[in-house]
Design a protein around this motif. Structure first.
Motif, PDB file in Angstrom:
ATOM      1  N   GLU A  72       0.828  -1.198   0.000  1.00 22.34           N
ATOM      2  CA  GLU A  72       0.000   0.000   0.000  1.00 22.34           C
ATOM      3  C   GLU A  72       0.868   1.257   0.000  1.00 22.34           C
ATOM      4  O   GLU A  72       1.842   1.345   0.753  1.00 22.34           O
ATOM      5  CB  GLU A  72      -0.895   0.012   1.239  1.00 22.34           C
ATOM      6  CG  GLU A  72      -1.856   1.173   1.310  1.00 22.34           C
ATOM      7  CD  GLU A  72      -2.852   1.035   2.434  1.00 22.34           C
ATOM      8  OE1 GLU A  72      -3.571   2.017   2.702  1.00 22.34           O
ATOM      9  OE2 GLU A  72      -2.920  -0.053   3.049  1.00 22.34           O
ATOM     10  N   ASP A 120      -6.260   6.514  -4.619  1.00 17.05           N
ATOM     11  CA  ASP A 120      -7.571   5.920  -4.389  1.00 17.05           C
ATOM     12  C   ASP A 120      -7.381   4.680  -3.521  1.00 17.05           C
ATOM     13  O   ASP A 120      -6.706   3.729  -3.934  1.00 17.05           O
ATOM     14  CB  ASP A 120      -8.213   5.548  -5.728  1.00 17.05           C
ATOM     15  CG  ASP A 120      -9.658   5.098  -5.588  1.00 17.05           C
ATOM     16  OD1 ASP A 120     -10.037   4.617  -4.504  1.00 17.05           O
ATOM     17  OD2 ASP A 120     -10.417   5.219  -6.568  1.00 17.05           O
ATOM     18  N   GLU A 121      -7.959   4.671  -2.319  1.00 18.06           N
ATOM     19  CA  GLU A 121      -7.781   3.563  -1.382  1.00 18.06           C
ATOM     20  C   GLU A 121      -8.282   2.231  -1.935  1.00 18.06           C
ATOM     21  O   GLU A 121      -7.889   1.166  -1.448  1.00 18.06           O
ATOM     22  CB  GLU A 121      -8.508   3.855  -0.055  1.00 18.06           C
ATOM     23  CG  GLU A 121      -7.910   4.985   0.765  1.00 18.06           C
ATOM     24  CD  GLU A 121      -8.368   6.355   0.311  1.00 18.06           C
ATOM     25  OE1 GLU A 121      -9.126   6.440  -0.691  1.00 18.06           O
ATOM     26  OE2 GLU A 121      -7.959   7.348   0.948  1.00 18.06           O
ATOM     27  N   ARG A 122      -9.130   2.275  -2.951  1.00 15.70           N
ATOM     28  CA  ARG A 122      -9.638   1.033  -3.539  1.00 15.70           C
ATOM     29  C   ARG A 122      -8.581   0.314  -4.370  1.00 15.70           C
ATOM     30  O   ARG A 122      -8.764  -0.870  -4.707  1.00 15.70           O
ATOM     31  CB  ARG A 122     -10.872   1.335  -4.387  1.00 15.70           C
ATOM     32  CG  ARG A 122     -12.065   1.853  -3.586  1.00 15.70           C
ATOM     33  CD  ARG A 122     -13.170   2.358  -4.474  1.00 15.70           C
ATOM     34  NE  ARG A 122     -12.743   3.502  -5.281  1.00 15.70           N
ATOM     35  CZ  ARG A 122     -13.546   4.166  -6.107  1.00 15.70           C
ATOM     36  NH1 ARG A 122     -14.811   3.785  -6.239  1.00 15.70           N
ATOM     37  NH2 ARG A 122     -13.104   5.197  -6.798  1.00 15.70           N
ATOM     38  N   ASP A 123      -7.510   1.011  -4.703  1.00 22.29           N
ATOM     39  CA  ASP A 123      -6.409   0.400  -5.459  1.00 22.29           C
ATOM     40  C   ASP A 123      -5.101   0.890  -4.838  1.00 22.29           C
ATOM     41  O   ASP A 123      -4.440   1.788  -5.375  1.00 22.29           O
ATOM     42  CB  ASP A 123      -6.497   0.789  -6.931  1.00 22.29           C
ATOM     43  CG  ASP A 123      -5.557  -0.038  -7.800  1.00 22.29           C
ATOM     44  OD1 ASP A 123      -4.793  -0.845  -7.245  1.00 22.29           O
ATOM     45  OD2 ASP A 123      -5.597   0.118  -9.038  1.00 22.29           O
ATOM     46  N   PRO A 124      -4.715   0.341  -3.679  1.00 20.67           N
ATOM     47  CA  PRO A 124      -3.644   0.928  -2.872  1.00 20.67           C
ATOM     48  C   PRO A 124      -2.233   0.779  -3.429  1.00 20.67           C
ATOM     49  O   PRO A 124      -1.304   1.359  -2.884  1.00 20.67           O
ATOM     50  CB  PRO A 124      -3.776   0.186  -1.542  1.00 20.67           C
ATOM     51  CG  PRO A 124      -4.398  -1.126  -1.897  1.00 20.67           C
ATOM     52  CD  PRO A 124      -5.349  -0.818  -3.013  1.00 20.67           C
TER      53      PRO A 124
END
Length: 221
Positions: A72, A120-124
């Motif tokens: 991440e 974007d936290e959905r694609d760390p």
């Protein structure tokens, strides 16, 4: 100082009464898998446990990826020139949707240095830079990565370290006990498994809370 893998095994065997003869109830291969899984879970719940700061070579365009072993992105800090050794302009976080709204053509905007990054936290494992990067330029990033995977021989040799600070030996031990006691066997025990899974989660949640409370950023203006 890292955690000696065999120290985790000894603690687990003490709780599980599985030390004489060793690995009679839970084979070394199983304990090794759970140690590796647990170390990765520690980092997922507490990225700072395996935070790395390094220069990243950018590819042409706006979309960038952290190194393959990364879990991440934590921050994009500054420009580092084409050699990765020349500190330059700091890079600030920006909202990607704001860029989309105000500068619809930002993915094609050219520039000499990176000014902003979006995440974007959905694609760390991915982020975007503005203006679009020149291939070969480097930026300094901070990201979390998984500890190296150990083999059963390494876990049993009494010298190999798990690449985590020794402060995490308690949560890691609780994780392995949880997995062992969750196994569908005559030695499994759901109540004990639940207790240790709770201990694992609470220990890391407390560590995160304490870190936030004592962070130097708390006093920043």
């Amino acid at each position: 100082m890292g955690i000696i893998a065999k120290d985790v095994v000894r603690r687990v065997q003490t709780v599980l009464h599985d030390s004489s003869p060793a690995y009679a109830r839970w084979p070394l291969a199983e304990l090794t898998d759970w140690i590796n899984d647990g170390a990765a879970e520690v980092v997922i719940r507490r990225p700072a446990a395996r935070a790395v700061t390094a220069s990243l070579v950018l590819v042409a365009g706006t979309r960038q990826d952290i190194p393959a072993n990364g879990l991440e992105l934590m921050d994009v800090i500054r420009n580092m020139g084409s050699d990765g050794q020349t500190p330059g302009r700091p890079i600030r976080l920006i909202n990607r949707f704001m860029l989309d709204e105000q500068l619809p053509d930002w993915h094609s905007a050219a520039g000499a240095v990176t000014k902003h990054f979006a995440f974007d936290e959905r694609d760390p494992t991915q982020f975007w830079v503005f203006p679009q990067a020149v291939a070969g330029n480097q930026v300094e990033i901070r990201y979390s990565e998984s500890p190296p995977v150990l083999t059963p021989a390494q876990v049993d040799d009494g010298a190999t370290e798990i690449d985590l600070d020794r402060a995490y030996i308690g949560p890691l031990t609780s994780y392995v006990i949880w997995r062992a006691m969750s196994k569908d066997s005559e030695y499994g025990n759901g109540a004990i498994a639940t207790q240790h899974f709770t201990m694992f989660n609470e220990a890391l949640a407390t560590r995160n809370a304490v870190t936030s409370a004592v962070s130097p950023n708390e006093g920043a203006g």
